[in-house]
Write a protein that holds these residues in place. Structure first.
Motif, PDB file in Angstrom:
ATOM      1  N   LEU A  49    -126.688  50.031 -69.540  1.00  0.00           N
ATOM      2  CA  LEU A  49    -127.151  48.887 -69.043  1.00  0.00           C
ATOM      3  C   LEU A  49    -127.394  48.681 -67.624  1.00  0.00           C
ATOM      4  O   LEU A  49    -127.124  49.553 -66.713  1.00  0.00           O
ATOM      5  N   GLU A  50    -128.186  47.574 -67.431  1.00  0.00           N
ATOM      6  CA  GLU A  50    -129.072  47.708 -66.056  1.00  0.00           C
ATOM      7  C   GLU A  50    -128.873  46.298 -65.358  1.00  0.00           C
ATOM      8  O   GLU A  50    -129.409  45.237 -66.219  1.00  0.00           O
ATOM      9  N   LEU A  51    -128.479  46.174 -64.241  1.00  0.00           N
ATOM     10  CA  LEU A  51    -128.574  44.753 -63.678  1.00  0.00           C
ATOM     11  C   LEU A  51    -129.084  44.830 -62.358  1.00  0.00           C
ATOM     12  O   LEU A  51    -128.727  45.761 -61.400  1.00  0.00           O
ATOM     13  N   LYS A  52    -130.390  44.156 -62.009  1.00  0.00           N
ATOM     14  CA  LYS A  52    -130.990  44.236 -60.569  1.00  0.00           C
ATOM     15  C   LYS A  52    -131.278  42.690 -60.417  1.00  0.00           C
ATOM     16  O   LYS A  52    -131.952  42.117 -61.187  1.00  0.00           O
ATOM     17  N   VAL A  53    -130.965  42.361 -59.082  1.00  0.00           N
ATOM     18  CA  VAL A  53    -131.302  40.898 -58.782  1.00  0.00           C
ATOM     19  C   VAL A  53    -132.298  41.319 -57.417  1.00  0.00           C
ATOM     20  O   VAL A  53    -131.824  42.041 -56.618  1.00  0.00           O
ATOM     21  N   ASN A  54    -133.538  40.635 -57.477  1.00  0.00           N
ATOM     22  CA  ASN A  54    -134.107  40.636 -56.391  1.00  0.00           C
ATOM     23  C   ASN A  54    -133.833  39.491 -55.309  1.00  0.00           C
ATOM     24  O   ASN A  54    -134.070  38.498 -55.848  1.00  0.00           O
ATOM     25  N   VAL A  55    -133.434  39.749 -54.277  1.00  0.00           N
ATOM     26  CA  VAL A  55    -132.908  38.792 -53.259  1.00  0.00           C
ATOM     27  C   VAL A  55    -134.417  38.246 -52.579  1.00  0.00           C
ATOM     28  O   VAL A  55    -134.406  36.910 -52.475  1.00  0.00           O
TER      29      VAL A  55
END
Length: 72
Positions: free
Chosen positions: A2-8
């Protein structure tokens, strides 16, 4: 995995820890341990890279549990 990435913004993104982050995480926590322990109880257990690995594994497993919740 599982992957979670948020571009700020264009230069900053947030992502989950991965095992290969353990050494850097340990060093960063160690360098600010007195301050971090005031706010983050888990920081007091960071006495080795192995503890960082355990923490990362724990957070990944907890995330998997949360993502597998079935809403009825």
């Amino acid at each position: 995995m599982l992957e979670l990435k948020v571009n700020v913004d264009k230069e900053i993104s947030l992502r989950m820890f991965e095992i290969h982050d353990a050494n850097e995480l340990f060093e960063l926590v160690k360098s600010s341990k007195d301050y971090l322990c005031q706010w983050l109880p888990w920081a007091q257990n960071f006495n080795s890279v192995e503890e960082a690995v355990k923490f990362i594994n724990f957070t990944l497993e907890e995330f998997k549990k949360i993502m597998n919740i079935s809403w009825r």
